[in-house]
Design a protein around this motif. Structure first.
Motif, PDB file in Angstrom:
ATOM      1  N   SER A 199       0.811  -1.221   0.000  1.00 21.78           N
ATOM      2  CA  SER A 199       0.000   0.000   0.000  1.00 21.78           C
ATOM      3  C   SER A 199       0.841   1.266   0.000  1.00 21.78           C
ATOM      4  CB  SER A 199      -0.935   0.003   1.212  1.00 21.78           C
ATOM      5  OG  SER A 199      -1.845  -1.076   1.132  1.00 21.78           O
ATOM      6  N   GLU A 222       0.534   4.465  -2.686  1.00 17.55           N
ATOM      7  CA  GLU A 222       0.172   5.837  -2.316  1.00 17.55           C
ATOM      8  C   GLU A 222       1.129   6.839  -2.953  1.00 17.55           C
ATOM      9  OE1 GLU A 222      -0.169   6.043   1.933  1.00 17.55           O
ATOM     10  OE2 GLU A 222      -1.562   4.351   1.999  1.00 17.55           O
ATOM     11  N   ALA A 280      -5.572   3.697  -2.225  1.00 21.93           N
ATOM     12  CA  ALA A 280      -4.493   4.663  -2.442  1.00 21.93           C
ATOM     13  C   ALA A 280      -4.995   5.867  -3.229  1.00 21.93           C
ATOM     14  CB  ALA A 280      -3.326   3.996  -3.168  1.00 21.93           C
ATOM     15  N   LYS A 339      -6.974   8.142  -0.977  1.00 21.60           N
ATOM     16  CA  LYS A 339      -6.089   8.921  -0.106  1.00 21.60           C
ATOM     17  C   LYS A 339      -5.414  10.056  -0.868  1.00 21.60           C
ATOM     18  CE  LYS A 339      -5.145   5.280   3.271  1.00 21.60           C
ATOM     19  NZ  LYS A 339      -4.120   4.390   3.879  1.00 21.60           N
ATOM     20  N   ALA A 340      -5.264   9.872  -2.188  1.00 22.09           N
ATOM     21  CA  ALA A 340      -4.644  10.911  -3.018  1.00 22.09           C
ATOM     22  C   ALA A 340      -5.647  11.985  -3.440  1.00 22.09           C
ATOM     23  CB  ALA A 340      -4.002  10.283  -4.247  1.00 22.09           C
TER      24      ALA A 340
END
Length: 325
Positions: A55, A59, A97, A100-101
């Motif tokens: 992970s 990311e 990911a 989260k971005a």
């Protein structure tokens, strides 16, 4: 666009990378440290070391992208859990990911006809058909697609489902060309068994459409033309292109199953991957592997442009030129 490709060193990934570079897009490739990157030789791209099961590496890789083309996965594994860990949970890791971005990049997932399983000889699969995979690989690809589309209210997601892909650089169909080169034409009892075949560049073309069109969001698309061939026809076309006269070897289904089981025993004992295995035998014995491209044509105006007969010829020539045959 600023694009990330997972699995960029594979057959389809390398052709996608070439197409993006030709359009002057910015290309980054997520690659494992041990990956063979010869298919990407000469291309201007940014290499990012990582893995879809890691992970943290994802990311870093997805940050700042416009599109993530998720192609990475495994086609062979000893256990169902391994297929699920890489193909299904790896897709979940990519989606997480991307969230989260910021969740703004578009995800184009490469699924597979294998998730749908064999079709009937008279009716190609359509996208609305339920998944009925015949083996663990197809099951894991179906689960990967379900996972990706479960994020469609949080991420812009779309899916391409290729059938059997042809073209220079392909390893999956190489076995049949090698047999033809040796003058052997396999004819498996109980046929004919129609197949949907597609040129690798047509798959790439549809992926580029999916990366751009709003109509593609939240949807899955087969990539297929109206033409279906059989494995017998594939071998005959290859033989003509290679200038080889073949003799037909009739193989009853029970013999193929026995040979495949024996090959798997050898593989497990020695670690050597043989061309034949039980997975391939099940694929060859299915009544049909066909799908319809009508949805992509209806919603996106997309139709494959390349004749699959010419794709077979092109593959045969390339194998010979590269010394693979």
């Amino acid at each position: 666009m600023n694009a990330l490709i997972t699995g960029a060193n594979g057959f389809l990934g390398a052709w996608l990378a070439k197409a993006l570079v030709a359009r002057k897009d910015t290309v980054a490739c997520l690659l494992r440290p041990t990956s063979d990157i010869s298919a990407l030789a000469g291309l201007p791209y940014t290499r990012l070391d990582g893995d879809v099961t890691d992970s943290a590496s994802l990311e870093r890789a997805v940050a700042g992208r416009d599109v993530v083309f998720h192609l990475a996965g495994i086609r062979r594994a000893a256990t169902r859990d391994e297929f699920m860990r890489v193909n299904a949970e790896g897709t979940r890791n990519v989606c997480e990911a991307m969230l989260k971005a910021g969740g703004k990049a578009r995800l184009v997932l490469c699924g597979s006809l294998a998730a749908s399983g064999p079709s009937s000889a008279g009716r190609p699969h359509v996208e609305e058909d339920p998944f009925h995979p015949a083996e663990w690989y197809g099951e894991s690809k179906g689960e990967a697609e379900r996972i990706a589309l479960s994020y469609k209210d949080r991420l812009p997601v779309t899916v391409v489902r290729p059938p059997r892909i042809l073209g220079p650089g392909d390893h999956e169909n190489l076995t049949f060309f090698k047999l033809v080169k040796k003058g052997i034409r396999l004819e498996i009892g109980g046929g004919p068994r129609p197949l949907t075949l597609v040129d690798v560049e047509d798959v790439v073309d549809l992926m580029l459409v999916l990366a751009d069109r709003p109509e593609a969001l939240g949807e899955a698309f087969f990539v297929a033309g109206p033409q279906h061939l059989t494995m017998d026809e594939l071998q005959d076309i290859g033989a003509r292109e290679l200038g080889v006269k073949t003799r037909t070897v009739h193989l009853p289904p029970w013999v193929l199953k026995g040979l495949a089981s024996a090959a798997d025993v050898v593989t497990q004992a020695t670690g050597r991957k043989l061309p034949l295995n039980r997975k391939l035998a099940r694929q060859l014995l299915a009544p049909a592997w066909t799908c319809s491209g009508a949805k992509a044509e209806r919603l996106l105006g997309f139709r494959p442009r390349r004749d699959v007969v010419d794709s077979i010829r092109r593959s045969a020539r390339w194998y010979q030129e590269q010394g693979w045959l």
